[in-house]
Write a protein that holds these residues in place. Structure first.
Motif, PDB file in Angstrom:
ATOM      1  N   ILE A  41     108.067   1.324   3.710  1.00 34.15           N
ATOM      2  CA  ILE A  41     106.839   1.667   2.977  1.00 34.15           C
ATOM      3  C   ILE A  41     106.987   3.088   2.456  1.00 34.15           C
ATOM      4  CG2 ILE A  41     104.344   1.957   3.111  1.00 34.15           C
ATOM      5  CD1 ILE A  41     104.326   0.026   5.468  1.00 34.15           C
ATOM      6  N   TYR A  43     104.887   6.242   0.369  1.00 35.55           N
ATOM      7  CA  TYR A  43     103.568   6.739   0.007  1.00 35.55           C
ATOM      8  C   TYR A  43     103.703   7.899  -0.968  1.00 35.55           C
ATOM      9  CZ  TYR A  43     102.042   4.226   4.184  1.00 35.55           C
ATOM     10  OH  TYR A  43     101.797   3.257   5.131  1.00 35.55           O
ATOM     11  N   SER A  65     105.855   6.328  -5.141  1.00 33.93           N
ATOM     12  CA  SER A  65     105.816   5.605  -3.865  1.00 33.93           C
ATOM     13  C   SER A  65     106.954   4.580  -3.785  1.00 33.93           C
ATOM     14  CB  SER A  65     104.461   4.919  -3.674  1.00 33.93           C
ATOM     15  OG  SER A  65     104.283   3.858  -4.587  1.00 33.93           O
ATOM     16  N   SER A 114     102.000  -3.492  -3.464  1.00 30.52           N
ATOM     17  CA  SER A 114     101.666  -2.162  -3.981  1.00 30.52           C
ATOM     18  C   SER A 114     100.150  -2.050  -3.940  1.00 30.52           C
ATOM     19  CB  SER A 114     102.158  -1.986  -5.420  1.00 30.52           C
ATOM     20  OG  SER A 114     103.543  -1.934  -5.467  1.00 30.52           O
ATOM     21  N   SER A 120      96.063   7.960  -2.072  1.00 32.93           N
ATOM     22  CA  SER A 120      97.514   7.773  -2.145  1.00 32.93           C
ATOM     23  C   SER A 120      97.835   6.356  -2.613  1.00 32.93           C
ATOM     24  CB  SER A 120      98.165   7.999  -0.779  1.00 32.93           C
ATOM     25  OG  SER A 120      98.011   9.329  -0.365  1.00 32.93           O
ATOM     26  N   ALA A 122     100.664   3.261  -2.092  1.00 33.64           N
ATOM     27  CA  ALA A 122     101.675   2.760  -1.159  1.00 33.64           C
ATOM     28  C   ALA A 122     102.433   1.602  -1.792  1.00 33.64           C
ATOM     29  CB  ALA A 122     101.020   2.297   0.142  1.00 33.64           C
ATOM     30  N   THR A 123     103.741   1.549  -1.537  1.00 31.21           N
ATOM     31  CA  THR A 123     104.585   0.459  -1.995  1.00 31.21           C
ATOM     32  C   THR A 123     105.404  -0.027  -0.812  1.00 31.21           C
ATOM     33  OG1 THR A 123     104.738   1.369  -4.228  1.00 31.21           O
ATOM     34  CG2 THR A 123     106.406  -0.229  -3.608  1.00 31.21           C
ATOM     35  N   GLU A 124     105.387  -1.343  -0.595  1.00 31.59           N
ATOM     36  CA  GLU A 124     106.171  -1.953   0.478  1.00 31.59           C
ATOM     37  C   GLU A 124     107.355  -2.690  -0.133  1.00 31.59           C
ATOM     38  OE1 GLU A 124     103.799  -4.371   3.070  1.00 31.59           O
ATOM     39  OE2 GLU A 124     102.247  -2.824   3.266  1.00 31.59           O
TER      40      GLU A 124
END
Length: 151
Positions: A41, A43, A65, A114, A120, A122-124
């Motif tokens: 992940i 951020y 991110s 996403s 913020s 976040a992207t996984e």
């Protein structure tokens, strides 16, 4: 005559067994028993991003991110290189520096989610090591000796 015999012995020893035997080698591809799935992940804050509008800042945070998530995956795959330095003056630490570096190539990762978390983004990411192995095999063709036949 003695020189001729010595010369023949030297020639035979230099040629070795390679001229006496010819061989055929069969290879097989070796596969691991299991393939883990790595997840990371990343951020990035939205407000400090460059851009004239909230949408531009949001897009920049989305990109940042994603890059952070790739960095996290690279740390899992390749590890981190750490370098530290401490300076002493009169037996007192005057300067203490620690640097971290990550370097590598990540192929086959995919974005799974996403989303916004507060201020913020976040992207996984997910990296299936089975896919990485398949990509590796198509490029390098790793082999293991299966059978050697001499004739």
């Amino acid at each position: 005559m003695l020189r001729l015999i010595g010369f023949i012995i030297i020639l035979l020893s230099l040629s070795g067994c390679s001229s006496v035997f010819d061989k055929h080698v069969e290879y097989e591809v070796q596969q691991p028993d299991s393939y883990p799935i790595l997840r990371a992940i990343g951020y990035a804050p939205i407000a400090p991003q460059p851009g004239g509008s909230a949408q531009q800042k949001s897009i920049m945070a989305m990109k940042a991110s994603k890059i952070e998530a790739y960095r996290e995956l690279a740390e899992q795959v390749y590890g981190q290189q750490l370098q530290g330095n401490t300076s002493l003056a009169n037996a007192i630490a005057s300067d203490d520096v620690l640097q971290a570096k990550v370097q590598g190539v990540i192929r086959g990762a995919r974005v799974t989610r996403s989303y916004v978390v507060g201020d913020s983004y976040a992207t996984e990411l997910e990296l299936d090591m089975k896919l990485v192995y398949d990509l590796y095999v198509t490029q390098t063709k790793p082999r293991k000796i299966k059978k050697v036949t001499y004739y």
